[in-house]
Design a protein around this motif. Structure first.
Motif, PDB file in Angstrom:
ATOM      1  N   TYR A  96       4.202  14.980 -17.732  1.00 51.44           N
ATOM      2  CA  TYR A  96       4.894  13.743 -17.338  1.00 51.44           C
ATOM      3  C   TYR A  96       4.428  13.263 -15.972  1.00 51.44           C
ATOM      4  CZ  TYR A  96       8.461  10.239 -16.603  1.00 51.44           C
ATOM      5  OH  TYR A  96       9.085   9.038 -16.369  1.00 51.44           O
ATOM      6  N   VAL A  97       4.400  14.164 -14.994  1.00 49.90           N
ATOM      7  CA  VAL A  97       3.966  13.784 -13.643  1.00 49.90           C
ATOM      8  C   VAL A  97       2.506  13.345 -13.659  1.00 49.90           C
ATOM      9  CG1 VAL A  97       3.584  14.626 -11.286  1.00 49.90           C
ATOM     10  CG2 VAL A  97       5.651  15.274 -12.516  1.00 49.90           C
ATOM     11  N   THR A  98       1.693  14.009 -14.467  1.00 53.49           N
ATOM     12  CA  THR A  98       0.272  13.652 -14.554  1.00 53.49           C
ATOM     13  C   THR A  98       0.084  12.251 -15.120  1.00 53.49           C
ATOM     14  OG1 THR A  98      -0.346  15.981 -14.845  1.00 53.49           O
ATOM     15  CG2 THR A  98      -1.985  14.331 -15.464  1.00 53.49           C
ATOM     16  N   SER A  99       0.869  11.890 -16.125  1.00 56.72           N
ATOM     17  CA  SER A  99       0.755  10.544 -16.701  1.00 56.72           C
ATOM     18  C   SER A  99       1.160   9.481 -15.673  1.00 56.72           C
ATOM     19  CB  SER A  99       1.608  10.421 -17.962  1.00 56.72           C
ATOM     20  OG  SER A  99       2.988  10.451 -17.663  1.00 56.72           O
ATOM     21  N   GLN A 100       2.195   9.767 -14.877  1.00 57.47           N
ATOM     22  CA  GLN A 100       2.589   8.834 -13.814  1.00 57.47           C
ATOM     23  C   GLN A 100       1.508   8.748 -12.737  1.00 57.47           C
ATOM     24  OE1 GLN A 100       5.335   6.987 -14.258  1.00 57.47           O
ATOM     25  NE2 GLN A 100       5.608   8.152 -16.151  1.00 57.47           N
ATOM     26  N   PHE A 101       0.861   9.866 -12.474  1.00 53.85           N
ATOM     27  CA  PHE A 101      -0.203   9.909 -11.468  1.00 53.85           C
ATOM     28  C   PHE A 101      -1.403   9.072 -11.921  1.00 53.85           C
ATOM     29  CE2 PHE A 101      -3.861  12.038  -9.380  1.00 53.85           C
ATOM     30  CZ  PHE A 101      -3.480  11.857  -8.058  1.00 53.85           C
ATOM     31  N   VAL A 102      -1.771   9.189 -13.187  1.00 60.24           N
ATOM     32  CA  VAL A 102      -2.874   8.394 -13.731  1.00 60.24           C
ATOM     33  C   VAL A 102      -2.538   6.908 -13.638  1.00 60.24           C
ATOM     34  CG1 VAL A 102      -4.175   7.829 -15.826  1.00 60.24           C
ATOM     35  CG2 VAL A 102      -3.708  10.218 -15.254  1.00 60.24           C
ATOM     36  N   ASN A 103      -1.294   6.562 -13.915  1.00 60.99           N
ATOM     37  CA  ASN A 103      -0.868   5.167 -13.819  1.00 60.99           C
ATOM     38  C   ASN A 103      -0.983   4.664 -12.379  1.00 60.99           C
ATOM     39  OD1 ASN A 103       0.458   2.919 -15.422  1.00 60.99           O
ATOM     40  ND2 ASN A 103       1.923   3.117 -13.758  1.00 60.99           N
ATOM     41  N   MET A 104      -0.651   5.526 -11.400  1.00 59.24           N
ATOM     42  CA  MET A 104      -0.795   5.144  -9.997  1.00 59.24           C
ATOM     43  C   MET A 104      -2.261   4.935  -9.643  1.00 59.24           C
ATOM     44  SD  MET A 104       0.300   7.101  -6.446  1.00 59.24           S
ATOM     45  CE  MET A 104      -1.108   8.234  -6.480  1.00 59.24           C
ATOM     46  N   LEU A 105      -3.135   5.805 -10.126  1.00 59.05           N
ATOM     47  CA  LEU A 105      -4.567   5.668  -9.848  1.00 59.05           C
ATOM     48  C   LEU A 105      -5.103   4.340 -10.362  1.00 59.05           C
ATOM     49  CD1 LEU A 105      -5.943   9.256 -10.638  1.00 59.05           C
ATOM     50  CD2 LEU A 105      -5.457   8.262  -8.405  1.00 59.05           C
ATOM     51  N   LEU A 106      -4.657   3.940 -11.540  1.00 56.85           N
ATOM     52  CA  LEU A 106      -5.086   2.654 -12.093  1.00 56.85           C
ATOM     53  C   LEU A 106      -4.547   1.496 -11.255  1.00 56.85           C
ATOM     54  CD1 LEU A 106      -4.561   3.414 -15.896  1.00 56.85           C
ATOM     55  CD2 LEU A 106      -6.735   3.234 -14.688  1.00 56.85           C
ATOM     56  N   SER A 107      -3.334   1.642 -10.738  1.00 55.98           N
ATOM     57  CA  SER A 107      -2.753   0.606  -9.885  1.00 55.98           C
ATOM     58  C   SER A 107      -3.510   0.480  -8.572  1.00 55.98           C
ATOM     59  CB  SER A 107      -1.276   0.915  -9.598  1.00 55.98           C
ATOM     60  OG  SER A 107      -0.516   0.905 -10.796  1.00 55.98           O
ATOM     61  N   PHE A 108      -4.148   1.556  -8.136  1.00 56.64           N
ATOM     62  CA  PHE A 108      -4.907   1.516  -6.893  1.00 56.64           C
ATOM     63  C   PHE A 108      -6.139   0.611  -7.012  1.00 56.64           C
ATOM     64  CE2 PHE A 108      -2.372   4.543  -4.716  1.00 56.64           C
ATOM     65  CZ  PHE A 108      -2.765   4.487  -3.388  1.00 56.64           C
ATOM     66  N   ILE A 109      -6.590   0.356  -8.221  1.00 56.72           N
ATOM     67  CA  ILE A 109      -7.680  -0.605  -8.415  1.00 56.72           C
ATOM     68  C   ILE A 109      -7.230  -1.970  -7.906  1.00 56.72           C
ATOM     69  CG2 ILE A 109      -9.091  -1.797 -10.136  1.00 56.72           C
ATOM     70  CD1 ILE A 109      -8.911   0.731 -11.872  1.00 56.72           C
ATOM     71  N   VAL A 168       0.820  -1.221   0.000  1.00 57.01           N
ATOM     72  CA  VAL A 168       0.000   0.000   0.000  1.00 57.01           C
ATOM     73  C   VAL A 168       0.852   1.268   0.000  1.00 57.01           C
ATOM     74  CG1 VAL A 168      -1.952  -1.118   1.142  1.00 57.01           C
ATOM     75  CG2 VAL A 168      -0.214   0.032   2.541  1.00 57.01           C
ATOM     76  N   THR A 169       2.140   1.135   0.300  1.00 55.41           N
ATOM     77  CA  THR A 169       3.029   2.291   0.255  1.00 55.41           C
ATOM     78  C   THR A 169       3.996   2.224  -0.926  1.00 55.41           C
ATOM     79  OG1 THR A 169       4.565   1.185   1.769  1.00 55.41           O
ATOM     80  CG2 THR A 169       2.934   2.664   2.742  1.00 55.41           C
ATOM     81  N   LEU A 170       4.235   1.008  -1.419  1.00 54.51           N
ATOM     82  CA  LEU A 170       5.179   0.859  -2.525  1.00 54.51           C
ATOM     83  C   LEU A 170       4.649   1.503  -3.806  1.00 54.51           C
ATOM     84  CD1 LEU A 170       7.873  -0.427  -3.414  1.00 54.51           C
ATOM     85  CD2 LEU A 170       6.569  -2.426  -4.142  1.00 54.51           C
ATOM     86  N   ILE A 171       3.366   1.324  -4.101  1.00 51.85           N
ATOM     87  CA  ILE A 171       2.781   1.908  -5.311  1.00 51.85           C
ATOM     88  C   ILE A 171       2.884   3.438  -5.300  1.00 51.85           C
ATOM     89  CG2 ILE A 171       0.663   2.185  -6.664  1.00 51.85           C
ATOM     90  CD1 ILE A 171       1.998  -0.574  -6.917  1.00 51.85           C
ATOM     91  N   PRO A 172       2.495   4.125  -4.198  1.00 52.40           N
ATOM     92  CA  PRO A 172       2.708   5.582  -4.146  1.00 52.40           C
ATOM     93  C   PRO A 172       4.176   5.972  -4.260  1.00 52.40           C
ATOM     94  CG  PRO A 172       1.151   4.915  -2.463  1.00 52.40           C
ATOM     95  CD  PRO A 172       1.736   3.657  -3.027  1.00 52.40           C
TER      96      PRO A 172
END
Length: 258
Positions: free
Chosen positions: A108-121, A68-72
């Motif tokens: 760039y940061v936004t694209s990484q952020f979107v990828n993190m949001l998808l990983s939160f699923i 739960v902390t590694l993904i962020p």
């Protein structure tokens, strides 16, 4: 305010760059965009095997404690290390056409952020399958923590991307720097395990508060402490302002340096 308004005018360019990055990330692979979900699942499988059978940590469901902390953390470290070269990667565009240069680190940061949001699923699915009850009042704090981390990552990335134009070695140095930073952040262990005499290092580390907040919400099911959120929020805003100012000063000679 004038600069912010100008960047807002170029919002379609930001959306286009984010979309291109997300589409191109796994272009040519057989599974394509499915890797966005498969990557965290494979990491979870590895950590489950290592910390449940080989290196027993003594922490209940350590694989979740870490996951739960590694993904962020991956979002933050990738924003810094990869974002450092986002100006260099688009140097032809920087030299030939006019647009607010801030668009590049933001996209760039936004694209990484979107990828993190998808990983939160994947995170939510694993937590529920593992029998963890997600408290609504705690989950409601999650958007604030994510926003704080996004702002913090953007501030650092703006500085690093601008400096890397002048010091090309920075993108290689950052790989080592972010690895060291991870060990000085309570990603793989709890802050309580840190010896008291060196704990001050963790107190001045803004990611300590962000990572602690994620773990409080997702693993423990608690609302983060007010001082944790306050310090992380203030630090994020300060870093964004500092990053914006440094980027604005250094961008004047981007075309010459590239």
């Amino acid at each position: 305010m004038k600069r912010i308004t100008e960047i807002y005018t170029y919002r379609e360019m930001i959306f286009s760059l984010v979309k291109r990055d997300l589409k191109g990330r796994y272009k040519g692979s057989m599974l394509g965009f499915f890797w966005t979900f498969l990557n965290p699942l494979l990491q979870l499988a590895v950590y489950t095997m290592v910390f449940s059978t080989i290196m027993r940590s003594g922490v209940k469901d350590y694989y979740l404690f870490l996951f739960v902390t590694l993904i962020p953390w991956i979002f933050f470290s990738t924003s810094l290390s990869g974002g450092a070269s986002c100006i260099l990667a688009q140097q032809n565009m920087v030299k030939k056409i006019y647009f607010p240069r801030e668009v590049l680190p933001i996209s760039y940061v936004t694209s990484q952020f979107v990828n993190m949001l998808l990983s939160f699923i994947v995170i939510f699915a694993v937590l529920l399958l593992s029998g963890y009850a997600l408290r609504i009042e705690a989950i409601l704090c999650l958007p604030l923590v994510m926003t704080v981390e996004y702002v913090l990552a953007l501030g650092f990335t703006m500085i690093m991307s601008a400096v890397t134009v002048y010091v090309r070695d920075m993108e290689y140095i950052l790989g080592i720097f972010t690895m060291a930073w991870q060990f000085l952040t309570p990603v793989m262990y709890a802050i309580d395990q840190v010896p008291q005499e060196v704990r001050w290092i963790f107190r001045i580390n803004p990611m300590t508060y962000v990572i602690t907040a994620y773990r409080d919400i997702l693993y423990y099911g608690n609302i983060p402490k007010l001082e944790t959120l306050a310090f992380a929020s203030v630090t994020g805003v300060v870093m964004l302002i500092a990053g914006w100012m440094i980027f604005s000063c250094l961008q004047r000679r981007f075309a010459e340096e590239l």
